[in-house]
Design an enzyme around this catalytic site. Sequence first.
Site, mmCIF file in Angstrom:
data_model
loop_
_atom_site.group_PDB
_atom_site.id
_atom_site.type_symbol
_atom_site.label_atom_id
_atom_site.label_comp_id
_atom_site.label_asym_id
_atom_site.label_seq_id
_atom_site.Cartn_x
_atom_site.Cartn_y
_atom_site.Cartn_z
ATOM 1 N N GLU A 15 -3.469 7.721 -4.094
ATOM 2 C CA GLU A 15 -3.268 6.238 -3.429
ATOM 3 C C GLU A 15 -3.183 4.906 -4.494
ATOM 4 O O GLU A 15 -3.962 5.152 -5.375
ATOM 5 C CB GLU A 15 -4.589 6.124 -2.641
ATOM 6 C CG GLU A 15 -4.737 4.849 -1.795
ATOM 7 C CD GLU A 15 -5.943 4.823 -0.929
ATOM 8 O OE1 GLU A 15 -6.076 4.954 0.105
ATOM 9 O OE2 GLU A 15 -6.894 4.434 -1.761
ATOM 10 N N TYR B 296 0.909 -1.176 0.175
ATOM 11 C CA TYR B 296 -0.043 -0.035 0.141
ATOM 12 C C TYR B 296 1.040 1.428 -0.242
ATOM 13 O O TYR B 296 1.930 1.189 0.739
ATOM 14 C CB TYR B 296 -0.901 -0.003 1.301
ATOM 15 C CG TYR B 296 -1.658 1.216 1.533
ATOM 16 C CD1 TYR B 296 -2.894 1.580 0.626
ATOM 17 C CD2 TYR B 296 -0.958 2.346 2.086
ATOM 18 C CE1 TYR B 296 -3.687 2.824 0.890
ATOM 19 C CE2 TYR B 296 -1.774 3.584 2.259
ATOM 20 C CZ TYR B 296 -2.848 3.657 1.622
ATOM 21 O OH TYR B 296 -3.605 4.903 1.816
#
Length: 405
Positions: free
Chosen positions: A213, A125
Amino acid sequence: MNLHEYQAKELLKKYGVPVQEGIAVSTPHDAEEAYRQIKTQYGSNFAVVKAQIHAGGRGKGKVRETGINGVKVVKSVDEVCEVSQKILGGTLVTIQTGEAGKVVNKVLIAQDMYYDGPSERKEFYLSILLDRSKGENVIMYSTEGGMDIEEVAHKTPEKIFKEWVYPAGLLQGYQARKIAFNLGLKGDAFKNMVKFVTNLYKAYLGLDASMLEINPLFKASDDKIVAVDCKMNLDDNALMRHPDLAAMRDVAEEDPTEVEAGKHNLNFVKLDGNVGCMVNGAGLAMATMDMIKLSGGEPANFLDVGGTANAQTVEAGFRIIMKDPKVKAILINIFGGIVRCDRVAQGVIDAYKNMGNIEIPIIVRLQGTNAEEAKKLIDESGLKVQSAILLSEAAQLVNKAVAAA
């Protein structure tokens, strides 16, 4: 301004950021053709159908009408057609959309990234955004990427790393290497991650993004580092520098009242309460919303008419508030510093007359420039508009209106 996944990926490619390739389509027929292109180009029967909405959690979300997930792996033309039919036009409900969900108008037919055994592949992530408390950009990253990243942040926050970057400069080499090291990479994967993060940060700055993101950030068994998914928000205030990016706006994904407010240069955010409010200045708007809650109501919106409001602007704001069926009362709280109170009062009167019979209580508090003239206009208008001078008085009127609703 939010972007769809397929739009964000196209922008990242311009900065040398490797992404999962795909083709965005809006019909099952086009989905079949896109699948054939993906199959021919990458030599795999597997592909991924991904619903395109401005929200995360699509993999776990379900289309209300068909019960299918928003992200599905397919391995044939028939299957891609069936899945696309079940997703397109449906309402996808995810943890981020709430029960209202969002209608899916496009799907992305993407290449299969899981083309080999699981032994060496890994999901990470990574996101970039502004840390307002430090006044610096921050890169947040974790070895635990994928659909459960929210649970990771909640249950094991120690697995979330942060790297701060001074806004006036670029990401330094040692910082990119630190990120790759903390992700446990080595060899070619380490080098590829350093390059990936460096280029991603350049994209963040170059596009005037407010949030970027990547989840999952994928390491394949051949050590390639690829953005499998991407969420990107652009700074609205910087769009004047990027007319090409402004053209990518999808108003179908936005609240219609917020879109309409933007056309009149109004700062409007839809909320879930029962008291509509119109204020000039963000600080006064926040204080007014607090006052509404303390008076027993719930704000139905944030509406800042700004310092250059005129009668037409106020009327437009008034009409937008009235479109919300939940609104049981309206509070107009204006401090006339730059904006003249009599202009606001005239806007309220014009809107009231033009809209016909209005049963909702309207409380108007006007203080500052031409406040006396404004009060006279309201009092002599013959309309059922309640005038207040003190904030406490306005609060009492709001409380009374909410209690009677």
